[in-house]
Scaffold this motif. Structure first.
Motif, PDB file in Angstrom:
ATOM      1  N   GLY A 287       0.817  -1.210   0.000  1.00  0.00           N
ATOM      2  CA  GLY A 287       0.000   0.000   0.000  1.00  0.00           C
ATOM      3  C   GLY A 287       0.846   1.254   0.000  1.00  0.00           C
ATOM      4  O   GLY A 287       0.537   2.223  -0.715  1.00  0.00           O
ATOM      5  N   LEU A 288       1.925   1.271   0.776  1.00  0.00           N
ATOM      6  CA  LEU A 288       2.804   2.439   0.832  1.00  0.00           C
ATOM      7  C   LEU A 288       3.461   2.702  -0.515  1.00  0.00           C
ATOM      8  O   LEU A 288       3.518   3.842  -0.979  1.00  0.00           O
ATOM      9  N   VAL A 289       3.956   1.648  -1.153  1.00  0.00           N
ATOM     10  CA  VAL A 289       4.606   1.810  -2.463  1.00  0.00           C
ATOM     11  C   VAL A 289       3.618   2.361  -3.487  1.00  0.00           C
ATOM     12  O   VAL A 289       3.942   3.266  -4.272  1.00  0.00           O
ATOM     13  N   LEU A 290       2.395   1.853  -3.481  1.00  0.00           N
ATOM     14  CA  LEU A 290       1.389   2.334  -4.434  1.00  0.00           C
ATOM     15  C   LEU A 290       1.033   3.793  -4.184  1.00  0.00           C
ATOM     16  O   LEU A 290       0.845   4.566  -5.133  1.00  0.00           O
ATOM     17  N   ILE A 291       0.946   4.198  -2.925  1.00  0.00           N
ATOM     18  CA  ILE A 291       0.658   5.602  -2.616  1.00  0.00           C
ATOM     19  C   ILE A 291       1.781   6.501  -3.115  1.00  0.00           C
ATOM     20  O   ILE A 291       1.531   7.554  -3.721  1.00  0.00           O
ATOM     21  N   LEU A 292       3.018   6.103  -2.864  1.00  0.00           N
ATOM     22  CA  LEU A 292       4.155   6.919  -3.295  1.00  0.00           C
ATOM     23  C   LEU A 292       4.199   7.051  -4.820  1.00  0.00           C
ATOM     24  O   LEU A 292       4.415   8.143  -5.360  1.00  0.00           O
ATOM     25  N   LEU A 293       3.992   5.940  -5.523  1.00  0.00           N
ATOM     26  CA  LEU A 293       4.019   5.977  -6.980  1.00  0.00           C
ATOM     27  C   LEU A 293       2.863   6.799  -7.534  1.00  0.00           C
ATOM     28  O   LEU A 293       3.049   7.624  -8.448  1.00  0.00           O
ATOM     29  N   ALA A 294       1.654   6.597  -6.986  1.00  0.00           N
ATOM     30  CA  ALA A 294       0.491   7.334  -7.471  1.00  0.00           C
ATOM     31  C   ALA A 294       0.628   8.829  -7.184  1.00  0.00           C
ATOM     32  O   ALA A 294       0.252   9.668  -8.017  1.00  0.00           O
ATOM     33  N   ASN A 295       1.176   9.160  -6.024  1.00  0.00           N
ATOM     34  CA  ASN A 295       1.360  10.576  -5.692  1.00  0.00           C
ATOM     35  C   ASN A 295       2.365  11.231  -6.639  1.00  0.00           C
ATOM     36  O   ASN A 295       2.167  12.373  -7.080  1.00  0.00           O
ATOM     37  N   ARG A 296       3.433  10.496  -6.947  1.00  0.00           N
ATOM     38  CA  ARG A 296       4.424  11.053  -7.881  1.00  0.00           C
ATOM     39  C   ARG A 296       3.831  11.229  -9.275  1.00  0.00           C
ATOM     40  O   ARG A 296       4.087  12.234  -9.944  1.00  0.00           O
ATOM     41  N   MET A 297       3.009  10.285  -9.715  1.00  0.00           N
ATOM     42  CA  MET A 297       2.359  10.418 -11.012  1.00  0.00           C
ATOM     43  C   MET A 297       1.390  11.598 -11.023  1.00  0.00           C
ATOM     44  O   MET A 297       1.302  12.339 -12.009  1.00  0.00           O
TER      45      MET A 297
END
Length: 307
Positions: A287-297
């Protein structure tokens, strides 16, 4: 140096904020006591935890619990089922409150809008036990009310609860029915902040209802949608333990078994708290990795993101 009058006003300003600090205090204590302090217990994921020894004295086993998880024959089935249900939630359930908020925003009669809101909100306050029980009463193969009615009319019974092919449809449809109205509140609040003169100007320019929605309503919701979508990605491994467990049975277990129910069955019931914690850390890391990637996108496309 500050003027003497400014120095004397500082204590007064701090005292004026005391009521606000007291209002914040319960929420602050809740997160500290129930969210941050328990994080110290995550160390048991790397131990052979013994409740009598405590996490300070239990034997250290490193990454053995994680190795057990990744080598479990059921791991890929659990991952597939979890991601499949999460994907259906994202692409079917997540847009439902947005659509409902837009449609409700187009209703001009206030009494009708309030009535619809109240009716749609009500399912949120029902527990999953009640929701699933209603489904069982209606669709049980032998004694379900709808199946009895279909049988009396000469139609085939619907094997909704005993056919694995229906499980995902049933799970998502219940989510939509129960939570659409409640989740629409934040979108309705965002729409309430839209200046009505924008719609009036659009009408003067000849825009129909569809164009008003496309050029005014959706842009007003865009930042809210992006933030909530990013936060939803952080819960991609969390499907609602109670809901899934209540819908499970031996027939649909192949498609209904997810990490939450697996942890309950193989960790909690067997008292293997170290293994349960390791699975929880794995889910949180995804979940943390997905949040970081989605936020960067989101930032890359010019959106605000969550931080």
């Amino acid at each position: 140096m500050l003027p003497e009058g400014a120095r004397s006003r500082r204590p007064l300003q701090w005292k004026r904020g005391i009521p606000m600090y007291l209002m914040i205090l319960p929420g602050f204590l809740f997160f500290v006591i129930f969210k941050y302090i328990p994080m110290g217990g995550l160390v048991i994921a790397f131990q052979e935890y013994d409740p009598f020894e405590g996490f300070l004295h239990s034997a250290w086993i490193g990454f053995d619990n994680f190795q057990r998880l990744f080598t479990d024959p059921d791991f890929w089935t659990l991952l597939r089922n979890t991601l499949m249900l999460s994907g259906l939630n994202l692409f079917l359930f997540f847009p439902a409150p947005i659509l409902f908020a837009i449609l409700l925003n187009e209703v001009s009669r206030a009494w009708f809008r309030r009535t619809v809101q109240t009716i749609i909100y009500l399912p949120h306050f029902l527990s999953w036990v009640i929701v699933v029980s209603i489904t069982v009463v209606l669709f049980a193969t032998q004694e379900g009310g709808i199946n009895k009615l279909l049988d009396s009319w000469g139609f085939a019974r619907i094997e909704l609860l005993t056919n694995a092919d229906y499980f995902r449809f049933l799970y998502v449809s219940q989510n939509i029915w129960k939570e659409t109205g409640w989740n629409a509140i934040i979108f309705l609040a965002a729409l309430a902040a839209v200046d009505p003169t924008l719609y009036e100007a659009a009408v003067v320019d000849g825009a129909n209802r569809w164009k008003q929605v496309w050029h005014i309503t959706l842009p007003a919701l865009k930042s809210t949608i992006v933030i909530l979508f990013i936060l939803r990605l952080g819960q991609v491994m969390e499907l609602g333990f109670e809901h899934v467990l209540l819908l499970q049975n031996p027939v649909n277990l192949e498609v209904a078994d997810v990490f939450d129910t697996y942890v309950y069955r193989n960790g909690v019931l067997q008292g293997n708290f170290s293994y349960s914690t390791a699975v929880g850390i794995f889910k949180s890391a995804i979940g943390l990795v997905l949040i970081l990637l989605a936020n960067r996108m989101a930032k890359a496309f010019g959106q605000e993101g969550v931080y």
